[in-house]
Enzyme design. Structure first.
Site, PDB file in Angstrom:
ATOM      1  N   CYS A  90       0.860  -1.180   0.000  1.00 26.38           N
ATOM      2  CA  CYS A  90       0.000   0.000   0.000  1.00 26.38           C
ATOM      3  C   CYS A  90       0.898   1.232   0.000  1.00 26.38           C
ATOM      4  O   CYS A  90       1.672   1.443   0.948  1.00 26.38           O
ATOM      5  CB  CYS A  90      -0.866  -0.031   1.263  1.00 26.38           C
ATOM      6  SG  CYS A  90      -1.949   1.390   1.456  1.00 26.38           S
TER       7      CYS A  90
ATOM      8  N   CYS B 263      -0.927   3.295  -6.678  1.00 25.98           N
ATOM      9  CA  CYS B 263      -1.811   2.739  -5.649  1.00 25.98           C
ATOM     10  C   CYS B 263      -2.055   1.298  -6.072  1.00 25.98           C
ATOM     11  O   CYS B 263      -2.343   1.034  -7.253  1.00 25.98           O
ATOM     12  CB  CYS B 263      -3.124   3.519  -5.618  1.00 25.98           C
ATOM     13  SG  CYS B 263      -4.429   2.736  -4.648  1.00 25.98           S
TER      14      CYS B 263
END
Ligand code: DGL
Length: 264
Positions: A74, A193
């Protein structure tokens, strides 16, 4: 910690499954414990303090499970928490950042001493693009290249709600973010992302063939391999690895979606 201990991999939700999938492909002997925090997703519109607290809870859980390393799958949690996590724990903590370096190095042609300036869009969460870590990364490259920052929070929500297959919705959302750019003059889009990695084919529809769609998953897994090897912690080659999925949202909907994303 023995070399056959598992690797903890986490994300705010389902995006990091794209990283777990890459580990399963490139390091099939490794045993991965994946934790998605879908009950608290999205992280990208939270404060760094909130994301840091959530990240610590997850790593604490992994430590109790006896992992030999953690991958923060992440970009957002990495921006907010990687330094503090590394200070606090003595196992390797591998983070992720938008693969801007790879995008800009496309302008370095070995036969030509001049760098060809690149026009790059970095698609990421609002938090990743706002944090100091990204500002420092930009500083390294923006004098020689043109870099556009595009926060795309709705793309996280579409994955989490299981609507990734809704072509019309996805293309409408992408056009909403990207129609402001002249795509004919963009050299690459960086998927900053891990949720966005699942949109690779949709991005291809928006971009001319010569433009690249770049993510950091392969590089991250390569780095994980180098770190484990340097510590003598790679799983024995004849071990049978795999990915065990867990999530803070206990619903069957999330479990099924997670399995589906792991296998695409
Ligand atoms: N998948 C995450 C990332 O790589 C964050 C998504 C979110 O929860 O906002 O940044």
């Amino acid at each position: 910690m023995s070399s056959s201990a598992p690797i903890g991999v986490f994300d705010s939700g389902l995006g990091g499954i794209s990283v777990a999938r890459q580990i399963a492909k490139d390091m099939p002997a490794e045993h991965v414990l994946y934790f998605g925090d879908s009950a608290n997703a999205p992280y990208g519109i939270k404060t760094p303090e909130q994301v840091r607290a959530l990240s610590f809870d997850i790593v604490e859980r992994f430590v109790r499970q006896g992992v030999k390393a953690v991958v923060i799958a992440c970009n957002t949690a990495t921006s907010a928490a990687v330094n503090d996590l590394r200070e606090h724990y003595d196992i390797p903590i591998i983070g992720m950042e938008p693969a801007l370096k790879v995008a800009c190095e496309r302008g370095d042609v070995p036969s030509d001493p001049h760098h060809i300036p690149q026009r790059v869009i970095v698609a990421a969460t609002p938090l990743t693009l706002r944090e100091r870590k990204f500002a420092k990364l930009m500083d390294r490259f923006d004098s020689n290249n043109t870099i556009f920052k595009e926060p795309c929070p709705d793309l996280v929500e579409i994955v989490e709600s299981g609507r990734l297959g809704d072509h019309d919705l996805v293309m409408r959302t992408l056009h909403g973010y990207f129609d402001q750019y002249d795509m004919e003059h963009i050299d690459s889009v960086v998927l900053g992302c891990t949720h966005f990695v699942f949109y690779r084919d949709y991005f291809r529809e928006l971009l001319p063939e010569r433009a690249a769609v770049i993510d950091g998953n392969e590089g991250t897994v390569r780095h994980l391999g180098v770190v484990l090897e340097s510590l003598g912690k790679l799983a024995p080659e004849d071990a049978t690895g795999g990915v065990e999925l867990a999530n803070s949202d206990p619903s069957e909907r999330i479990a099924e979606l997670s399995r589906k994303l792991l296998n695409v």
